[in-house]
Every structure is written in structure tokens, then in C-alpha cells.
Design an enzyme around this catalytic site. Sequence first.
Site, PDB file in Angstrom:
ATOM      1  N   LYS A  88       0.851  -1.193   0.000  1.00  9.79           N
ATOM      2  CA  LYS A  88       0.000   0.000   0.000  1.00  9.79           C
ATOM      3  C   LYS A  88       0.889   1.246   0.000  1.00  9.79           C
ATOM      4  CE  LYS A  88      -3.860   1.991   2.647  1.00  9.79           C
ATOM      5  NZ  LYS A  88      -4.663   1.862   3.892  1.00  9.79           N
TER       6      LYS A  88
ATOM      7  N   SER B 268      -9.687   1.701   3.235  1.00  6.85           N
ATOM      8  CA  SER B 268      -8.859   2.464   2.326  1.00  6.85           C
ATOM      9  C   SER B 268      -7.824   1.619   1.567  1.00  6.85           C
ATOM     10  CB  SER B 268      -8.142   3.564   3.099  1.00  6.85           C
ATOM     11  OG  SER B 268      -7.197   3.011   3.986  1.00  6.85           O
TER      12      SER B 268
ATOM     13  N   SER C  10      -9.674  -0.445   7.523  1.00  5.66           N
ATOM     14  CA  SER C  10      -9.145  -0.289   6.161  1.00  5.66           C
ATOM     15  C   SER C  10      -8.468  -1.509   5.553  1.00  5.66           C
ATOM     16  CB  SER C  10      -8.178   0.889   6.106  1.00  5.66           C
ATOM     17  OG  SER C  10      -8.894   2.097   6.057  1.00  5.66           O
TER      18      SER C  10
END
Lengths: 102, 487
Positions: B81, B156, B180
Site C-alpha cells: 500500500k 482504504s 481499512s
Amino acid sequence: MFTVNEDLTRKIAHLARLHLTEDEVKTFTSQLREIINYIELLEEVNVSGVKPLTHPFELETPMREDKISHYPKTNEGKSKILDSAPEILYDSFKVPSIISGE
Amino acid sequence: MVDLYNNIKQIHEAYNKKLISPIELTKDYFQKIKASKHNAYLTLCEERAMQQAKKADQILVQTGQVPHDRFPLLGIPIGIKDVLTIEGVRTTCASRMLEHYIPPYTATSVLRLEAAGAIVLGKLNMDEFAMGSSNENSAFGPVLHPTHHDRVPGGSSGGSATAVKANLCIAALGTDTGGSVRLPASYCGIVGMKPTYGTISRFGLVAFASSLDQVGPLANTVEDVAKLLDVMAGHDPSDSTSLRTQKINYTDLIQTKYDLKNLKIGVPNEYFMGGLQPGVDSSVHSALKWCETQGAKLISVNLPHTKYAVAVYYIIAVSEASSNLARYDSVRFGVRYPDKAEQDLVEFYKKARSLFGAEVKRRIILGTFSLSSGYYDAYYKRACQVRRLIQQDFDKAFKEVDVILSPVSPTTAFKIGEKTSDPLQMYLMDIFTIPVNLAGLPALSVPCGKDNEGLPIGLHMIGPAFGDGKLLAIANAFEKGFRINHG
């Protein structure tokens, strides 16, 4: 109490150093109003005598030896840090002038 | 070739039988990523990855078989990420603010995965600064759901979940501040875990809300999640909140067959009080029923402060964020405007910070409000008090039960654009995941069904603090035993 209006949004945005367009002020004010209304739900909770919890495990801050060490260790390391700054001068971050010349 | 494999064990078997080499596999992955339309990656690390693949090749030539002791992730292609730093590789947090940021150091979590032999294919798309539940807040465009392209992948860590499910990597790192990792894992039908707070170092994780942020692995199987956790867990002196707990071998732990007999499963009344999409409700109930047939005991528990969790979170998380994001001042990061000579310092900052997207601005404003003089006691302080009550609810429940099961989200993946105009509705998607972060507990999402449109449903398993190993063992037993009803 207080009312959530456009002046409050502008005041808070100024504190946060955010520039908002008039459209943003309008949208954020109504969204802020809705969110703040929602979080006021917490008023019904009896919190008297409850110690605030700011960290899940309330650890003690670990201390290190009080010894000077240099970071970054090399000039190459230094330039890696400076590389992402929008403007540098004499191996330093360049900041806008805060004292007027007069 | 890539699609022959979807877990670490399969790849290692293929390496051992010389069916494919790390270099060949890595090339195949890049080919597949470049052809994909999901917008899962923001930056590809092709040159770097090929060097890592070459090194893995050399090790395999020397050893013949994958040396699991030294390189448990040898030649395993992963994605990171874009909120975790890698030295020399652009790290954007999906924000215009960091569009050109090249960090001078690597996150401990990534460093440990690479030391174990993993190959980093690239940096994955996300909601800007990890703020969002749908991945629609990326400055570089939304990530598409892996199978239903009109849907969100969840956020997210949406790029991470889509990349794993669409096989654009074997495993990925995400971060979980209020759900997330678990929400996108649930929406995409994979496994995602948020370990106990402090288990994985936050060094090199760009901060959103420091008392809640935790790195977490996403993969197709519980076993792979355990393998990644094994490599990353452990104390790191560079993170002052890193735990000093004893190292556990999670992979070995789940190898021993876990018996669900007499397992005490807590079913929180407050999580099943209506508002669940019918498919979610029935899938989670059939999962619970299956556990019962295996000899587990279902015990109803109360978490009475659940309904306050979203409100508490949207005070604490945004307050911490408004403070953490104060560093973006266009002096050390960002872009500078040419007419700066005309500006005073305040105007200079304001202009520079216009690079933030709408959700980030909204949260900074809300956080600044909660912390500002006159409102602090009524909002921030009160929220921290209720946070303790939420943690105490869990403490009490875990005196009675071993694990708590619930849905991950009240719904399955929603349509792109469906909730963007109503932030509060979006925030409420995290109602079941947020309390876990507030209390610092470990939790994971494991697939337990699909709705009538074929959209995945995740079962949420929550353990007591430091109970990560047992949680993985229970999830592994569930994953191996439970047959998902497809419909």
C-alpha cells in the site's frame, strides 16, 4: 452552545491553514453540521470519573540514552532528505521569509 | 502462468519442481498488471523487482529447494500500500501533496518482508492518506472491484484487496485505522488481518491516526496471512509503540489442527440489531451455525457502547490526523507556487495545502474543530473517555468468550459514486470494524458467503489483545472446514 455556520467553517479552516473556495465552505458547513449533530450522541453517555484513554495499551514512553547522534549519517543521506523538498538553499530547507525587510 | 497460483505454498512447490523461476513469474506478473484495468497500482517497481527475482533465482540454484528457515517468502510477489515507504521509490499516499515524494528510508514491515525473500512488484492505490471506505478518495482515480467493475473494492486499502483477488500479486500489505484492511478484504472476498496494536512496526508508515494505525497483511488464505505476520511481527526500536511481547510462530501454530469443540464464541447483540443487508445476515448466521455443528458454543454478549464507536472514532481519528497532517507545509514536502514573494506565511501555507483532496480537508477541519479551544472538553476529551468504556466492554466480553464473531460490514460492496455525497453514510460502513481499533484488538475478515449478486461477504473475527495466534488458528479451521454457499 454554538451553531455550525459558514463563519465557523471559515474560522476553523483558517486555524488549520486550509484555503476553501466558497463552494467548499458551503458544502463543508452542511456536512460538518450533520457530522457534529451525529457525534453529539456522546452527550448521553455518563463519563463521570472515567479516565480518558488516548492509547490502547498506555505504554510507558521508552527512553533512550541521552547521547548525541547524527542523522543523516552521510551527505548522501542528507541529500536524500532534501531531495523531496520543493526548494532548498545551501543544503537546507528554504522557508518563506517571515520578517519583513523594513 | 500466473493464474496457476494463488498462494505461497503453490508457488514454492512450483519453484521446488522447477516448473517456473522467480524471474519468469515476476515477468508474468508485470505483464498481467500492465494489462489490467483495475487501477490497483500507482507505481511499479519493475527494475527493483527484477533484481530481487534474480537474487531469488540464485538462492534457488544454490539450495535446490526453497530454504524456508532463512527465506520463508522467497520469490513471492507482493504489493505494498502506497502509505508505506520504500527508500528511493515514490510514496504518494494517493495524494497530490506527495506526488513526487521519494522517501530516504524503508518501512520496517517492508524491510522484513524483503529480507525474507519477497519481491515487491509495486505500490498500491488507496484512499488519500488512508482516509476512506471505498477507495474513491484517491487523487489518482478509484480502484475497481476485482470482479464487479461498477462496485467499490472497499477502502482504504482498496488497491491491496483488488490486487490480491485479481491476482496482480500473491499477498499485499494494507493499513487499518478503522477497518481499512478488513473492509476491502470482505468486499473483495479475501483474508485481511489487523493485528493487535503495536504487533507490526509503524516505522515508515505515513501517519494518519497514530493511536489507531496498524499495518496488516491481505492474502487469499489464512495461512498466507499468518506467514506474512510471522515475518513482520516483533519489536522494532524505531517505533516507540512497538510491542515487546514474545515472538510467536503463527505459521506453526495454525498447522496444528485447531478443534472448534468447546470454543466459546461471543455473538454481540448490538451487532445484529437490524440494518444488515439480508444476504449478509444469512451468511453470517450460517457461519455461526456451522461453528455450532463443530461443537462450538454460541454465547450472546453485550457491547453496550457499540453505538457510540463511530462518533468516538470520528473525533479521535480526525483529531490525530489534523495534528499529523500539519507537517505538509510545502517546506519539506509538496509543491511551491511561483508567486510566493507576494504571500505572507499564512497565505503560503493555505495555498500549499490546497493540494489535499476533499475528504482529507473535511477531516482536518473536523479534527481542528474538536481540538480547538472551547470544544476540546466536549469533543476530544469526552471521546477519549467513551473510548475507554468501549475497551472495557470488550474486556468484559472476553472474560466469557474466546472470540467474537460478527459481519465485517452491514452491506456488500456498494456502487461507485453511491455514497460519495454523504460522508456520514460512508463512515457508518465501518461500524463493526472501528471498535476494534479503538480498543487495540486483533481482528480479521475471512470469506463466509456471497449475496445474490455474487458479491463476497466477510466474517469478522475479533480476539482479545495479544490473541493473534489463536485468532488465526480459529480462522484457519473455519476457512478449511466451512463450505461457502454460493448462492
